[in-house]
Design a protein around this motif. Structure first.
Motif, PDB file in Angstrom:
ATOM      1  N   ARG A   1     -21.606  14.670   7.783  1.00 44.39           N
ATOM      2  CA  ARG A   1     -20.701  14.868   6.667  1.00 44.39           C
ATOM      3  C   ARG A   1     -19.260  15.029   7.110  1.00 44.39           C
ATOM      4  N   SER A   2     -19.067  15.687   8.255  1.00 42.75           N
ATOM      5  CA  SER A   2     -17.705  15.956   8.700  1.00 42.75           C
ATOM      6  C   SER A   2     -16.977  14.673   9.065  1.00 42.75           C
ATOM      7  N   ASP A   3     -17.671  13.657   9.573  1.00 44.05           N
ATOM      8  CA  ASP A   3     -17.045  12.419  10.005  1.00 44.05           C
ATOM      9  C   ASP A   3     -17.372  11.246   9.090  1.00 44.05           C
ATOM     10  N   GLN A   4     -18.076  11.516   8.026  1.00 42.56           N
ATOM     11  CA  GLN A   4     -18.605  10.420   7.224  1.00 42.56           C
ATOM     12  C   GLN A   4     -17.493   9.537   6.681  1.00 42.56           C
ATOM     13  N   ASN A   5     -16.386  10.136   6.238  1.00 44.85           N
ATOM     14  CA  ASN A   5     -15.312   9.359   5.639  1.00 44.85           C
ATOM     15  C   ASN A   5     -14.152   9.112   6.591  1.00 44.85           C
ATOM     16  N   GLY A   6     -14.216   9.642   7.792  1.00 48.01           N
ATOM     17  CA  GLY A   6     -13.136   9.444   8.743  1.00 48.01           C
ATOM     18  C   GLY A   6     -11.830  10.038   8.243  1.00 48.01           C
ATOM     19  N   VAL A   7     -10.722   9.505   8.729  1.00 49.54           N
ATOM     20  CA  VAL A   7      -9.383   9.940   8.304  1.00 49.54           C
ATOM     21  C   VAL A   7      -8.860   8.934   7.301  1.00 49.54           C
ATOM     22  N   GLN A   8      -8.783   9.327   6.074  1.00 46.51           N
ATOM     23  CA  GLN A   8      -8.312   8.460   5.007  1.00 46.51           C
ATOM     24  C   GLN A   8      -6.787   8.564   4.915  1.00 46.51           C
ATOM     25  N   LEU A   9      -6.114   7.421   5.006  1.00 50.01           N
ATOM     26  CA  LEU A   9      -4.658   7.401   4.947  1.00 50.01           C
ATOM     27  C   LEU A   9      -4.197   7.138   3.521  1.00 50.01           C
ATOM     28  N   PRO A  10      -3.067   7.710   3.110  1.00 54.99           N
ATOM     29  CA  PRO A  10      -2.556   7.476   1.751  1.00 54.99           C
ATOM     30  C   PRO A  10      -2.228   6.000   1.549  1.00 54.99           C
ATOM     31  N   ASP A  11      -2.467   5.506   0.338  1.00 56.89           N
ATOM     32  CA  ASP A  11      -2.265   4.082   0.075  1.00 56.89           C
ATOM     33  C   ASP A  11      -0.927   3.788  -0.578  1.00 56.89           C
ATOM     34  N   SER A  12       0.026   4.705  -0.467  1.00 56.34           N
ATOM     35  CA  SER A  12       1.357   4.489  -1.029  1.00 56.34           C
ATOM     36  C   SER A  12       2.305   3.971   0.045  1.00 56.34           C
ATOM     37  N   ASN A  13       3.388   3.330  -0.400  1.00 60.12           N
ATOM     38  CA  ASN A  13       4.439   2.833   0.499  1.00 60.12           C
ATOM     39  C   ASN A  13       3.907   1.874   1.563  1.00 60.12           C
ATOM     40  N   VAL A  14       2.907   1.062   1.214  1.00 59.92           N
ATOM     41  CA  VAL A  14       2.286   0.191   2.217  1.00 59.92           C
ATOM     42  C   VAL A  14       3.291  -0.798   2.789  1.00 59.92           C
ATOM     43  N   LYS A  15       4.055  -1.454   1.937  1.00 57.36           N
ATOM     44  CA  LYS A  15       5.017  -2.449   2.423  1.00 57.36           C
ATOM     45  C   LYS A  15       6.119  -1.801   3.248  1.00 57.36           C
ATOM     46  N   GLU A  16       6.590  -0.643   2.809  1.00 56.50           N
ATOM     47  CA  GLU A  16       7.632   0.055   3.570  1.00 56.50           C
ATOM     48  C   GLU A  16       7.103   0.498   4.934  1.00 56.50           C
ATOM     49  N   VAL A  17       5.867   0.994   4.942  1.00 54.21           N
ATOM     50  CA  VAL A  17       5.255   1.399   6.209  1.00 54.21           C
ATOM     51  C   VAL A  17       5.067   0.201   7.123  1.00 54.21           C
ATOM     52  N   SER A  18       4.732  -0.957   6.548  1.00 49.32           N
ATOM     53  CA  SER A  18       4.550  -2.167   7.345  1.00 49.32           C
ATOM     54  C   SER A  18       5.842  -2.562   8.051  1.00 49.32           C
ATOM     55  N   VAL A  19       6.964  -2.501   7.330  1.00 46.38           N
ATOM     56  CA  VAL A  19       8.267  -2.816   7.941  1.00 46.38           C
ATOM     57  C   VAL A  19       8.583  -1.811   9.044  1.00 46.38           C
ATOM     58  N   TRP A  20       8.296  -0.555   8.779  1.00 44.91           N
ATOM     59  CA  TRP A  20       8.544   0.497   9.776  1.00 44.91           C
ATOM     60  C   TRP A  20       7.684   0.293  11.019  1.00 44.91           C
ATOM     61  N   LEU A  21       6.423  -0.042  10.833  1.00 42.16           N
ATOM     62  CA  LEU A  21       5.524  -0.296  11.963  1.00 42.16           C
ATOM     63  C   LEU A  21       6.034  -1.434  12.827  1.00 42.16           C
ATOM     64  N   SER A  22       6.475  -2.511  12.183  1.00 44.21           N
ATOM     65  CA  SER A  22       6.959  -3.674  12.928  1.00 44.21           C
ATOM     66  C   SER A  22       8.111  -3.290  13.852  1.00 44.21           C
ATOM     67  N   ASP A  23       9.058  -2.510  13.322  1.00 49.65           N
ATOM     68  CA  ASP A  23      10.221  -2.114  14.120  1.00 49.65           C
ATOM     69  C   ASP A  23       9.828  -1.129  15.212  1.00 49.65           C
ATOM     70  N   GLU A  24       8.910  -0.204  14.903  1.00 51.55           N
ATOM     71  CA  GLU A  24       8.465   0.780  15.895  1.00 51.55           C
ATOM     72  C   GLU A  24       7.742   0.107  17.064  1.00 51.55           C
ATOM     73  N   ILE A  25       6.873  -0.844  16.758  1.00 50.57           N
ATOM     74  CA  ILE A  25       6.138  -1.550  17.818  1.00 50.57           C
ATOM     75  C   ILE A  25       7.104  -2.321  18.710  1.00 50.57           C
ATOM     76  N   ARG A  26       8.074  -2.985  18.099  1.00 51.90           N
ATOM     77  CA  ARG A  26       9.044  -3.740  18.899  1.00 51.90           C
ATOM     78  C   ARG A  26       9.835  -2.808  19.822  1.00 51.90           C
ATOM     79  N   GLN A  27      10.350  -1.704  19.280  1.00 53.61           N
ATOM     80  CA  GLN A  27      11.126  -0.770  20.102  1.00 53.61           C
ATOM     81  C   GLN A  27      10.268  -0.172  21.211  1.00 53.61           C
TER      82      GLN A  27
END
Length: 350
Positions: free
Chosen positions: A85-111
């Motif tokens: 039960r403790s691990d059944q659902n794992g770590v659920q991430l919020p589903d808001s700001n997906v596109k903004e987070v995607s842009v941020w991820l791209s820049d973070e990975i490059r840097q």
């Protein structure tokens, strides 16, 4: 002759027995290797500073997805072997700001890749592809951190990473680390983001945090003994930026530099002497230098040495005449730089 022939027959018999035992052993091991189900992962750095998970040749990766779980407050990704039960659902991430987070991820990975290695065009491409894989996963309804890791890893395995110094799982692990940090979770063994992500839940910089001066942010400890000697020369004669000398001393005391809400700050978690806590500078700070001088004398005494043993080093760095003149004039600024140089040489590995 009969005895000799008898001995030969006995030896031949033993050799035959050993050969038969060897054949039986090999056959047994071969059958075992053929039927064993291996679920091992090898940690391969691939020449990079971060770890890369790759399956062992001839082995099978776990069919269950990687699940993110917390252990003593630290998020850890592991292969889930059950459905507790403790691990059944794992770590659920919020589903808001997906596109903004995607842009941020791209820049973070490059840097991150540019800082870890050298700036390359492929680093930008990797960032965009990884961010696109994250966004595509979220659009499919994938919200669990471990599942996102596998989605990004599978996508990166389709990319030719020959010009890069990292592998698919390096990138996928970094993406997941960034997402967990952005969600306000503690993640061990990874650098902090260069900037706060969209809707970041990470803790803001504390008021009493020791910020790293801009001049010292990009500095790193010289790699060779010759470069370290040159650094000591520049520190003692005043050519080195005071904040850079301060950073060198602080790191030798156990401080590390980390990113917090986009700002580089000194992390005192590795400091072992409480007297060093709260100190942000030494060059130009007589009180801090007095503390450092006290610590230096104690360490010298523990090693059955005296401060006079370090004088030849300082004379060699600045010259005997200049050293004598500074002492005669009572140059306070020189005295503070001298304490820093002696400490760096004796305790800092310079």
């Amino acid at each position: 002759q009969r005895r000799a022939r008898g001995r030969m027959s006995t030896m031949q018999a033993w050799v035959l027995v050993l050969c038969l035992l060897g054949l039986v052993y090999l056959e047994h091991v071969g059958c075992f290797m053929a039927t064993a189900q291996v679920h091992c992962l090898r940690v391969s750095t691939g020449g990079s500073k971060s770890s890369m998970l790759r399956p062992l040749p001839g082995s099978r990766c776990p069919t269950r997805p990687l699940r993110a779980r917390t252990h003593r407050g630290v998020a850890v990704l592991s292969a889930q072997s059950g459905t507790s039960r403790s691990d059944q659902n794992g770590v659920q991430l919020p589903d808001s700001n997906v596109k903004e987070v995607s842009v941020w991820l791209s820049d973070e990975i490059r840097q991150w890749l540019d800082d870890e290695w050298i700036p390359r065009d492929i680093h930008r491409d990797i960032g965009e592809i990884a961010a696109g894989a994250y966004e595509a996963a979220r659009e499919k309804g994938v919200n669990e951190a471990g599942d996102i890791l596998m989605e990004v890893a599978n996508k990166m395995m389709e990319v030719n990473l020959y010009e890069a110094d990292v592998g698919a799982f390096d990138i996928a692990n970094k993406v997941t680390d960034l997402l967990l940090i952005n969600d306000g979770r503690d993640v061990c063994c990874t650098a902090q983001p260069y900037s706060a992500g969209p809707g970041s839940s990470s803790v803001a910089v504390e008021d009493d945090a020791l910020a790293v001066p801009p001049e010292a942010v990009a500095w790193t400890m010289p790699g060779s003994s010759f470069d370290r000697y040159q650094f000591l020369q520049q520190a003692i004669d005043g050519r080195a930026e005071p904040s850079v000398v301060d950073r060198a001393v602080l790191e030798s005391l156990g401080y590390t530099v980390r990113k917090e809400a986009g700002t580089s700050v000194y992390d005192p978690s590795g400091v072992t002497d409480d007297r060093a806590l709260g100190i942000s500078s030494f060059v130009g700070n007589a009180q801090s230098c007095e503390v450092l001088q006290e610590m230096l004398e104690e360490n010298l005494e523990e090693q059955n040495k005296e401060e006079e043993d370090l004088v030849p080093l300082v004379e060699a760095l600045v010259g005997e005449a200049a050293f004598k003149m500074a002492k005669e004039e009572g140059d306070a600024d020189f005295a503070m730089r001298e304490v820093c140089v002696k400490w760096l040489h004796f305790k800092g590995g310079y």
